[in-house]
Motif scaffolding. Structure first.
Motif, PDB file in Angstrom:
ATOM      1  N   TRP A 430      -3.197   1.977  -6.660  1.00 57.22           N
ATOM      2  CA  TRP A 430      -3.008   0.831  -7.572  1.00 57.22           C
ATOM      3  C   TRP A 430      -2.686  -0.427  -6.776  1.00 57.22           C
ATOM      4  N   SER A 431      -1.781  -0.289  -5.790  1.00 57.69           N
ATOM      5  CA  SER A 431      -1.410  -1.440  -4.963  1.00 57.69           C
ATOM      6  C   SER A 431      -2.599  -1.948  -4.153  1.00 57.69           C
ATOM      7  N   ASN A 432      -3.374  -1.023  -3.552  1.00 56.26           N
ATOM      8  CA  ASN A 432      -4.531  -1.434  -2.760  1.00 56.26           C
ATOM      9  C   ASN A 432      -5.598  -2.097  -3.609  1.00 56.26           C
ATOM     10  N   ASP A 437      -8.648  -6.984  -5.018  1.00 57.81           N
ATOM     11  CA  ASP A 437      -8.965  -8.122  -5.884  1.00 57.81           C
ATOM     12  C   ASP A 437      -8.708  -9.442  -5.172  1.00 57.81           C
ATOM     13  N   GLU A 438      -7.608  -9.500  -4.408  1.00 66.94           N
ATOM     14  CA  GLU A 438      -7.319 -10.717  -3.644  1.00 66.94           C
ATOM     15  C   GLU A 438      -8.393 -10.971  -2.582  1.00 66.94           C
ATOM     16  N   LEU A 439      -8.824  -9.894  -1.896  1.00 66.74           N
ATOM     17  CA  LEU A 439      -9.887 -10.050  -0.900  1.00 66.74           C
ATOM     18  C   LEU A 439     -11.161 -10.591  -1.533  1.00 66.74           C
ATOM     19  N   ILE A 440     -11.499 -10.049  -2.697  1.00 70.36           N
ATOM     20  CA  ILE A 440     -12.717 -10.499  -3.379  1.00 70.36           C
ATOM     21  C   ILE A 440     -12.614 -11.990  -3.718  1.00 70.36           C
ATOM     22  N   TRP A 467     -10.887  -4.483   4.230  1.00 68.80           N
ATOM     23  CA  TRP A 467     -11.393  -3.529   3.205  1.00 68.80           C
ATOM     24  C   TRP A 467     -11.470  -2.112   3.774  1.00 68.80           C
ATOM     25  N   GLN A 468     -12.023  -1.998   4.988  1.00 67.66           N
ATOM     26  CA  GLN A 468     -12.128  -0.682   5.614  1.00 67.66           C
ATOM     27  C   GLN A 468     -10.748  -0.116   5.918  1.00 67.66           C
ATOM     28  N   HIS A 469      -9.819  -0.998   6.315  1.00 68.38           N
ATOM     29  CA  HIS A 469      -8.447  -0.533   6.576  1.00 68.38           C
ATOM     30  C   HIS A 469      -7.841   0.091   5.315  1.00 68.38           C
ATOM     31  N   LEU A 470      -8.079  -0.565   4.164  1.00 66.09           N
ATOM     32  CA  LEU A 470      -7.581   0.007   2.904  1.00 66.09           C
ATOM     33  C   LEU A 470      -8.243   1.351   2.629  1.00 66.09           C
ATOM     34  N   GLU A 471      -9.542   1.472   2.930  1.00 63.55           N
ATOM     35  CA  GLU A 471     -10.228   2.751   2.754  1.00 63.55           C
ATOM     36  C   GLU A 471      -9.608   3.827   3.649  1.00 63.55           C
ATOM     37  N   ASP A 472      -9.330   3.446   4.924  1.00 60.11           N
ATOM     38  CA  ASP A 472      -8.749   4.408   5.864  1.00 60.11           C
ATOM     39  C   ASP A 472      -7.358   4.844   5.432  1.00 60.11           C
ATOM     40  N   LEU A 473      -6.625   3.950   4.762  1.00 67.03           N
ATOM     41  CA  LEU A 473      -5.291   4.322   4.288  1.00 67.03           C
ATOM     42  C   LEU A 473      -5.358   5.357   3.177  1.00 67.03           C
TER      43      LEU A 473
END
Length: 894
Positions: A430-432, A437-440, A467-473
């Motif tokens: 949820w946080s990511n 949304d902010e990145l977009i 974005w990829q960092h969030l995916e890796d998390l």
């Protein structure tokens, strides 16, 4: 050749690709047909290559084109051809290329069709790996023809409802698959705490014991009894209810096994009452001593063995245990079990081969709570990746333990921590998503920001990196999903990036920069290719891949600067020559190895031991597979030579298997013939029923000696045998009922004759000439006495009074046996009978008759008691018939 062809070349050699494509598609030139393969692979124009491929139209060329081409029209045509042909026939030679092509297909419906109907097992396996639907996988477990592939799917199903559904469908189709599904279902249930393997095992043993007690067992009952005892001792702490049921069932079996021995002993040497009383007293003294024991845990193994042996000897002295003996035994059983456990524990401790097991059990001294505490601390610290890896590793270790060794409290806490991990991952997701949304929004603002193109490029790279960092998390090692971001967010982000890039593209996408980058990539590729070609350890697949990429690169020389194209082409040709040479050397080595294998296979023709020859042939086949794959045309030729001496061996093996199968079918046909005869006997006419019993005995003997009997046929045979036995029993009961009705009719005539005699008339009674049975003979004798004028009425009256007392005693005995109340005036007589019967039973012991025998004796005495007093006969007869009905039901003789 025409002058035009000499001057300008043939149509399929023209510079215009449209002319070349038309000529390739339509020309019948023999030279063209020999060049079609080269044109399909190396022509510069995609439409010409496509025309050549359609002209050749074979699977190897389409596969090669699909795996190296990027032209959409060629890719589409290749996919259409291959999608059709791989579903028509298998191909061992092309299975690797088929798999490589199939991995590039993303049509979900087609993947499911391949998983269901593809002839190649490897293709079905690959398709199933790309499908996660539990329902579809469950259907494939049921319908898949390959046993091992079907079994491999079971471990991927985590939905218990699907497992329960397919378990029912597999019970009659594949016992092996059904057992695997049941094991997987129990595994999932155990992980949730819904299944206890120890209790399940104990329940199965209880069911076996109760079937044995009911007589539903055809083998050695003593061996089955001992085996159940041994298996029960290995059961880990069964529930008390199952313990009572198990012990009760085995007690029934034990008595049944001991009864023949006791009856034999009683028949050869009648029991002596004083010795029996002494045995009872000794048993009572021993039970009192057992109950007086203080601490059984401190009793030595030898002492425990002595007490167990003493109890067994004293119990064996009792020929026929009575109710008091059974009560003493029930009192002693708990103490005897503890003594037996004490003795077994001491014996197990002495056995050296049991030490490793105890050490293994003791070795599992893991401090589970400490490890769970560490994982909980990781969760508190927010280390989701480390916590997930630790929880998976801990769950795997617990699952590897035996069910009875798994600590339930640890499993429960582990489940709670896993739930907490899922909750934390949901919060992180949820946080990511907020961050995404902010990145977009940031990327969407780049398009109209007016920044320098380099700045926009850097911002886009940074955004993609974030974005990829969030995916890796979120997508951690071991997760089945590949992307964490919702598809809607991902599409918005991609659209924003594309819009920003298109805004900056005119400023930094220049032709020479792209060409320079392409040149650098080509030079790097040439350097890697030369290193691979020079390395003697490079594998065939690596060499083939670089050769394929070099051919692709030589067709894309337009991507490099014009001044560098000649040098680049020469470098690529040099690299392809080096790679081809290395491939030829590797193929030669493979083909030489396979020629040696062919010679070894040919030597098998001189092997006299057929079984040894088969084993050697299998080993050679395995070595052939490990040797690798050479040039396709040579490979096919070598394969035929290799199979030539081996195929006859396997054909002979199949012949032997066919002979065994025919023998089994002959045995099965004989069984079916016996079964047909048995079923005909079960439905035979009543007129021939007398001879049917002997014929059925003969058939049963033949059936029992037939050896292996399928369960279904055996069940049908037993059903036919039981049906015939029932018909015979019904017939015997009907005959007995008719005989009793005739006796009742004669008895009624005697009562009427006695009434006539009292009134002074000389009666006339219709008595058969040759009465059958003791009762009929007694009634006939009484009828003769009533009709004899020389016998006085007073003497008959005296006899009638005696008969009345006899009849009263008979009905009192019958009411006692039937458990019915006697009238008030007969209660004292009933009590006297009970005392007499008890004394008689104590003296008779094993010689006491059964209920059916007593009923037959009471009937005989009843009919011998006629004529009876007229004023009491009706009441006595009513009591007699009521008791008779109850006793017939109790003894099973109705």
């Amino acid at each position: 050749m025409s002058i035009k062809s000499r001057l300008f070349g043939k149509p399929w050699q023209q510079k215009d690709p449209v002319v070349r494509a038309q000529a390739v598609a339509e020309s019948d030139d023999a030279e063209l047909r020999t060049e079609l393969g080269r044109i399909a692979e190396h022509d510069e124009a995609a439409e010409v290559r496509l025309a050549a491929l359609r002209r050749i139209n074979t699977e190897p060329f389409w596969l090669d084109a699909r795996l190296r081409e990027s032209d959409p029209a060629i890719v589409e045509a290749a996919d259409a051809f291959l999608a059709r042909v791989v579903m028509q026939r298998p191909s061992e030679d092309l299975v690797k290329e088929r798999l490589e092509w199939f991995r590039r297909i993303d049509d979900g419906d087609y993947i499911r069709r391949v998983a269901t109907r593809a002839p190649d097992r490897a293709l079905r396996t690959e398709a199933l790996l790309r499908i996660d639907s539990p329902g579809f996988l469950g259907d494939r477990v049921i319908e898949e023809a390959d046993e091992e592939l079907a079994l491999s799917l079971i471990e991927r199903i985590e939905q218990t409802s699907t497992l329960e559904r397919i378990a029912g469908a597999l019970k009659r189709r594949s016992k092996r698959r059904a057992r695997a599904v049941e094991a997987r279902l129990h595994e999932l249930q155990a992980a949730r705490g819904d299944y206890d393997a120890a209790t399940e095992s104990a329940s199965r043993l209880v069911e076996r014991a109760e079937r044995l007690a009911r007589g539903q067992f055809d083998g050695d009952r003593k061996h089955e009894h001992d085996e159940l005892e041994a298996l029960w001792r290995e059961t880990d702490a069964p529930p008390e209810t199952l313990e009572r049921r198990f012990r009760g069932a085995l007690e029934i079996v034990r008595r049944a096994l001991e009864a023949p021995a006791r009856r034999a002993a009683a028949g050869s040497e009648p029991p002596v009452a004083p010795a029996e009383d002494e045995a009872n007293r000794e048993l009572a003294d021993l039970v009192a001593r057992l109950e007086a024991l203080d601490a059984i845990d401190r009793i030595g193994a030898d002492k425990a063995g002595e007490l167990l042996g003493e109890f067994d000897r004293r119990w064996q002295k009792i020929v026929e245990p009575g109710s008091e003996d059974e009560a003493l035994r029930e009192r002693a059983l708990p103490i005897l079990r503890q003594l037996q456990q004490r003795r077994q524990a001491a014996e197990e401790a002495k056995k050296p081969d049991k030490a490793p097991t105890r050490q293994a059990d003791a070795a599992d001294s893991t401090d589970w709570q400490k490890e769970l505490d560490a994982l909980a601390e990781r969760l508190d610290a927010g280390d989701i990746a480390g916590a997930q890896a630790g929880l998976r590793e801990l769950r795997s270790r617990i699952d590897r333990l035996k069910p009875r060794q798994r600590p339930r409290e640890v499993a429960g806490r582990l489940g709670r921590l896993e739930g907490r991990l899922r909750e934390m991952r949901d919060w992180e997701h949820w946080s990511n998503n907020k961050h995404r949304d902010e990145l977009i929004e940031r990327v969407e603002q780049l398009a109209d920001s007016g920044q320098h193109p380099d700045a926009i490029t850097a911002a886009l790279k940074e955004a993609r990196k974030e974005w990829q960092h969030l995916e890796d998390l979120e997508v951690l090692p071991g997760d089945k999903r590949q992307h964490a971001a919702p598809s809607g967010q991902w599409r918005r982000f991609q659209a924003a990036c594309k819009s920003a890039f298109e805004q900056a593209q005119p400023f930094f996408e220049k032709r020479h920069e792209v060409q320079a980058e392409s040149l650098q990539q080509l030079e790097a590729f040439l350097e890697r290719g030369r290193a691979v070609a020079a390395d003697g350890d490079s594998g065939i697949e690596a060499l083939k891949q670089f050769l394929k990429n070099a051919r692709l690169a030589i067709r894309r020389l337009d991507d490099v600067p014009p001044k560098s194209r000649g040098k680049a082409a020469a470098g690529l040709r040099e690299l392809m020559d080096a790679l081809s040479k290395r491939l030829d050397e590797a193929f030669d080595a493979i083909e030489n190895d396979k020629r040696r294998l062919i010679r070894e296979a040919q030597a098998l023709e001189h092997e006299t031991d057929h079984k040894a020859a088969i084993e050697q042939a299998k080993a050679l086949q395995a070595r052939w597979q490990k040797a690798g794959t050479g040039r396709r045309r040579v490979e096919q030729k070598l394969w035929k030579e290799f199979r030539a001496p081996i195929d006859p061996l396997f054909e002979k093996l199949r012949g032997e298997q066919d002979e065994r199968r025919e023998a089994q079918e002959a045995e099965l046909a004989a069984l079916r013939d016996l079964l047909a005869q048995a079923e005909q006997l079960a439905e035979i006419d009543e007129a021939e029923l007398d001879q049917a019993e002997g014929r059925m005995r003969a058939l049963s003997s033949d059936w029992a000696s037939a050896g292996r009997r399928p369960a279904q046929l055996n069940e049908r045979f037993e059903k036919a045998r039981r049906a015939l036995e029932k018909r015979l029993a019904d017939r015997r009961r009907a005959a007995q009922r008719r005989a009793l009705e005739r006796l009742d009719e004669l008895a009624g005539q005697l009562q009427s004759a006695w009434k006539q005699r009292q009134s002074g008339e000389l009666p006339s009674i219709d008595i058969p000439d040759a009465p059958v049975g003791e009762s009929a003979a007694a009634l006939s004798a009484a009828a003769g006495m009533l009709a004899d004028p020389d016998v006085t009425t007073d003497s008959i009256a005296s006899q009638v009074e005696e008969n009345g007392e006899k009849a009263r005693r008979i009905v009192i005995e019958m009411e006692f046996l039937a458990g019915l109340e006697s009238p008030a005036e007969d209660r004292q007589a009933r009590m006297n009978f009970q005392v007499e019967r008890l004394a008689q039973r104590m003296s008779e012991r094993g010689d006491a008759p059964g209920l059916a025998e007593e009923l037959a004796d009471l009937r005989r005495r009843w009919y011998e008691s006629f004529p009876q007093p007229l004023d009491h006969h009706d009441a006595m007869a009513k009591r007699f018939h009521k008791c008779q009905n109850v006793l017939e039901s109790m003894s099973g003789t109705e």
